[in-house]
Write a protein that holds these residues in place. Structure first.
Motif, PDB file in Angstrom:
ATOM      1  N   PHE A 111     -37.721 -81.936 -15.110  1.00 24.05           N
ATOM      2  CA  PHE A 111     -38.456 -81.821 -16.585  1.00 24.05           C
ATOM      3  C   PHE A 111     -37.742 -83.366 -17.256  1.00 24.05           C
ATOM      4  O   PHE A 111     -36.888 -83.873 -16.737  1.00 24.05           O
ATOM      5  CB  PHE A 111     -38.169 -80.664 -17.395  1.00 24.05           C
ATOM      6  CG  PHE A 111     -36.390 -80.539 -17.394  1.00 24.05           C
ATOM      7  CD1 PHE A 111     -35.894 -81.058 -18.584  1.00 24.05           C
ATOM      8  CD2 PHE A 111     -35.870 -79.709 -16.516  1.00 24.05           C
ATOM      9  CE1 PHE A 111     -34.362 -81.185 -18.555  1.00 24.05           C
ATOM     10  CE2 PHE A 111     -34.378 -79.738 -16.514  1.00 24.05           C
ATOM     11  CZ  PHE A 111     -33.752 -80.209 -17.371  1.00 24.05           C
ATOM     12  N   SER A 112     -38.626 -83.726 -18.249  1.00 23.58           N
ATOM     13  CA  SER A 112     -38.084 -84.956 -18.944  1.00 23.58           C
ATOM     14  C   SER A 112     -37.221 -84.658 -20.080  1.00 23.58           C
ATOM     15  O   SER A 112     -37.511 -83.471 -20.629  1.00 23.58           O
ATOM     16  CB  SER A 112     -39.232 -85.828 -19.180  1.00 23.58           C
ATOM     17  OG  SER A 112     -39.892 -85.232 -20.451  1.00 23.58           O
ATOM     18  N   PRO A 113     -36.192 -85.460 -20.538  1.00 21.33           N
ATOM     19  CA  PRO A 113     -35.650 -85.487 -21.489  1.00 21.33           C
ATOM     20  C   PRO A 113     -36.602 -85.010 -22.938  1.00 21.33           C
ATOM     21  O   PRO A 113     -35.846 -84.399 -23.939  1.00 21.33           O
ATOM     22  CB  PRO A 113     -34.764 -86.468 -21.727  1.00 21.33           C
ATOM     23  CG  PRO A 113     -34.496 -87.102 -20.348  1.00 21.33           C
ATOM     24  CD  PRO A 113     -35.992 -86.769 -19.775  1.00 21.33           C
ATOM     25  N   ALA A 114     -37.518 -85.737 -22.868  1.00 23.10           N
ATOM     26  CA  ALA A 114     -38.493 -85.611 -23.960  1.00 23.10           C
ATOM     27  C   ALA A 114     -38.995 -84.123 -24.163  1.00 23.10           C
ATOM     28  O   ALA A 114     -39.126 -83.455 -25.205  1.00 23.10           O
ATOM     29  CB  ALA A 114     -39.734 -86.653 -23.980  1.00 23.10           C
ATOM     30  N   LEU A 115     -39.609 -83.726 -22.907  1.00 26.43           N
ATOM     31  CA  LEU A 115     -40.016 -82.283 -22.814  1.00 26.43           C
ATOM     32  C   LEU A 115     -38.844 -81.230 -23.278  1.00 26.43           C
ATOM     33  O   LEU A 115     -39.159 -80.300 -24.067  1.00 26.43           O
ATOM     34  CB  LEU A 115     -40.492 -81.971 -21.446  1.00 26.43           C
ATOM     35  CG  LEU A 115     -41.120 -80.513 -21.184  1.00 26.43           C
ATOM     36  CD1 LEU A 115     -42.376 -80.222 -22.341  1.00 26.43           C
ATOM     37  CD2 LEU A 115     -41.308 -80.137 -19.719  1.00 26.43           C
ATOM     38  N   LEU A 116     -37.556 -81.548 -22.851  1.00 32.25           N
ATOM     39  CA  LEU A 116     -36.482 -80.740 -23.232  1.00 32.25           C
ATOM     40  C   LEU A 116     -36.241 -80.708 -24.825  1.00 32.25           C
ATOM     41  O   LEU A 116     -36.399 -79.626 -25.391  1.00 32.25           O
ATOM     42  CB  LEU A 116     -35.529 -81.137 -22.640  1.00 32.25           C
ATOM     43  CG  LEU A 116     -33.920 -80.331 -22.871  1.00 32.25           C
ATOM     44  CD1 LEU A 116     -34.004 -78.957 -22.088  1.00 32.25           C
ATOM     45  CD2 LEU A 116     -32.720 -81.062 -22.190  1.00 32.25           C
ATOM     46  N   LYS A 117     -36.596 -81.663 -25.347  1.00 34.03           N
ATOM     47  CA  LYS A 117     -36.433 -82.047 -26.798  1.00 34.03           C
ATOM     48  C   LYS A 117     -37.403 -81.174 -27.770  1.00 34.03           C
ATOM     49  O   LYS A 117     -37.001 -80.454 -28.649  1.00 34.03           O
ATOM     50  CB  LYS A 117     -36.352 -83.448 -27.313  1.00 34.03           C
ATOM     51  CG  LYS A 117     -36.046 -83.379 -28.786  1.00 34.03           C
ATOM     52  CD  LYS A 117     -35.780 -85.085 -28.927  1.00 34.03           C
ATOM     53  CE  LYS A 117     -35.447 -85.227 -30.453  1.00 34.03           C
ATOM     54  NZ  LYS A 117     -35.172 -86.678 -30.539  1.00 34.03           N
ATOM     55  N   ARG A 118     -38.545 -81.022 -27.167  1.00 38.44           N
ATOM     56  CA  ARG A 118     -39.789 -80.624 -27.733  1.00 38.44           C
ATOM     57  C   ARG A 118     -39.936 -79.202 -27.629  1.00 38.44           C
ATOM     58  O   ARG A 118     -40.459 -78.397 -28.314  1.00 38.44           O
ATOM     59  CB  ARG A 118     -41.201 -81.431 -27.341  1.00 38.44           C
ATOM     60  CG  ARG A 118     -41.404 -82.748 -27.873  1.00 38.44           C
ATOM     61  CD  ARG A 118     -42.805 -83.060 -27.386  1.00 38.44           C
ATOM     62  NE  ARG A 118     -43.233 -82.586 -26.266  1.00 38.44           N
ATOM     63  CZ  ARG A 118     -43.156 -83.340 -25.058  1.00 38.44           C
ATOM     64  NH1 ARG A 118     -42.750 -84.611 -25.173  1.00 38.44           N
ATOM     65  NH2 ARG A 118     -43.984 -82.939 -23.944  1.00 38.44           N
ATOM     66  N   ASP A 158     -46.395 -75.235 -31.748  1.00 37.06           N
ATOM     67  CA  ASP A 158     -45.461 -76.163 -32.065  1.00 37.06           C
ATOM     68  C   ASP A 158     -43.898 -75.700 -32.154  1.00 37.06           C
ATOM     69  O   ASP A 158     -43.089 -76.497 -32.248  1.00 37.06           O
ATOM     70  CB  ASP A 158     -45.940 -76.955 -33.487  1.00 37.06           C
ATOM     71  CG  ASP A 158     -47.299 -77.671 -33.444  1.00 37.06           C
ATOM     72  OD1 ASP A 158     -47.342 -78.201 -32.054  1.00 37.06           O
ATOM     73  OD2 ASP A 158     -48.214 -77.821 -34.513  1.00 37.06           O
ATOM     74  N   GLU A 159     -43.784 -74.506 -32.480  1.00 38.07           N
ATOM     75  CA  GLU A 159     -42.625 -73.890 -32.658  1.00 38.07           C
ATOM     76  C   GLU A 159     -41.788 -73.408 -31.455  1.00 38.07           C
ATOM     77  O   GLU A 159     -41.249 -72.442 -31.407  1.00 38.07           O
ATOM     78  CB  GLU A 159     -42.462 -72.851 -33.805  1.00 38.07           C
ATOM     79  CG  GLU A 159     -43.024 -73.076 -35.314  1.00 38.07           C
ATOM     80  CD  GLU A 159     -44.522 -73.026 -35.243  1.00 38.07           C
ATOM     81  OE1 GLU A 159     -45.098 -72.257 -34.240  1.00 38.07           O
ATOM     82  OE2 GLU A 159     -45.209 -73.837 -35.729  1.00 38.07           O
ATOM     83  N   LEU A 160     -41.996 -74.101 -30.396  1.00 33.98           N
ATOM     84  CA  LEU A 160     -41.527 -73.614 -28.681  1.00 33.98           C
ATOM     85  C   LEU A 160     -40.088 -73.367 -29.077  1.00 33.98           C
ATOM     86  O   LEU A 160     -39.418 -72.648 -28.479  1.00 33.98           O
ATOM     87  CB  LEU A 160     -41.783 -74.646 -28.006  1.00 33.98           C
ATOM     88  CG  LEU A 160     -43.245 -74.387 -27.306  1.00 33.98           C
ATOM     89  CD1 LEU A 160     -43.734 -75.480 -26.373  1.00 33.98           C
ATOM     90  CD2 LEU A 160     -43.392 -73.175 -26.737  1.00 33.98           C
ATOM     91  N   PRO A 161     -39.118 -74.267 -29.867  1.00 35.47           N
ATOM     92  CA  PRO A 161     -37.779 -74.144 -29.867  1.00 35.47           C
ATOM     93  C   PRO A 161     -37.213 -72.589 -30.058  1.00 35.47           C
ATOM     94  O   PRO A 161     -36.521 -72.127 -30.057  1.00 35.47           O
ATOM     95  CB  PRO A 161     -37.397 -75.259 -30.618  1.00 35.47           C
ATOM     96  CG  PRO A 161     -38.161 -76.644 -30.332  1.00 35.47           C
ATOM     97  CD  PRO A 161     -39.537 -75.548 -30.397  1.00 35.47           C
TER      98      PRO A 161
END
Length: 194
Positions: A111-118, A158-161
């Motif tokens: 996974f990419s850091p950008a995916l982790l952040k989103r 959009d609220e995945l976190p």
């Protein structure tokens, strides 16, 4: 009542025979896939649903689907039966129940850091980064989030976190398993205790 079905031997599925067991609706849907593995996995997951319906409810006909606003399938002729379908390159998985359920199976991948952040909140990110195998920790959480979203029928949001907190607040729990033979992880979300 809830039962999970999995096929982790997709390469052994006789695709011609499998297609003969599908409803016309499902056959036409799968014929749109260009890659054979997608057709094979899509047929396998439908066959798992048929198995579950037969074993749990004595239903032997090939089910036809209705679709919700975000594409969540339901059974036209049996609205009180719930199910969820998922597949990846390594496996097809289905859960059938008497209450809403969701399932997700994913291949182990980076996974990419950008995916982790989103997709993850701070605590989840810390757990993933501290894990001995971060990609495995990421996929565990990802499958849980997808399983809950499949249960609710909302699709990716959009609220995945905050998805896992919402699931806990709603009283849902997860059963997550990792294959020992093949590189995939599967999660089931439901309010039904095993």
């Amino acid at each position: 009542m809830r039962k999970t079905y999995i096929n982790a031997n997709l390469e052994d599925l006789d695709l011609e025979w499998a297609f003969s067991q599908l409803s016309e609706q499902r056959r036409q849907y799968l014929l749109r896939f260009r890659q054979e593995w997608s057709r094979r996995a899509g047929a396998a997951v439908y066959l798992l649903l048929r198995q579950g319906l037969r074993e749990l409810f004595g239903i032997d006909e090939a089910p036809e689907f209705a679709f919700g606003e975000h594409g969540k399938p339901s059974l036209i002729s049996h609205p009180g039966i719930y199910f969820s379908l998922s597949h990846c390159r390594e496996a097809a998985a289905c859960v059938v129940a008497t209450e809403p359920v969701g399932i997700d199976v994913e291949s182990l991948r980076s996974f990419s850091p950008a995916l982790l952040k989103r997709t993850m909140n701070e605590a989840e990110t810390a757990t993933i980064l501290a894990a001995s195998e971060p990609r495995r920790a990421f996929i565990r959480l990802w499958t849980q989030k997808e399983a809950y979203l499949k249960l609710t029928g909302t699709g990716l949001v959009d609220e995945l976190p905050s998805v896992l907190a919402a699931a806990a607040d709603a009283g849902y729990t997860f059963q997550t398993t990792e294959s020992r033979e093949k590189p995939f992880i599967m999660s089931v979300c439901s309010s039904i205790d095993d």
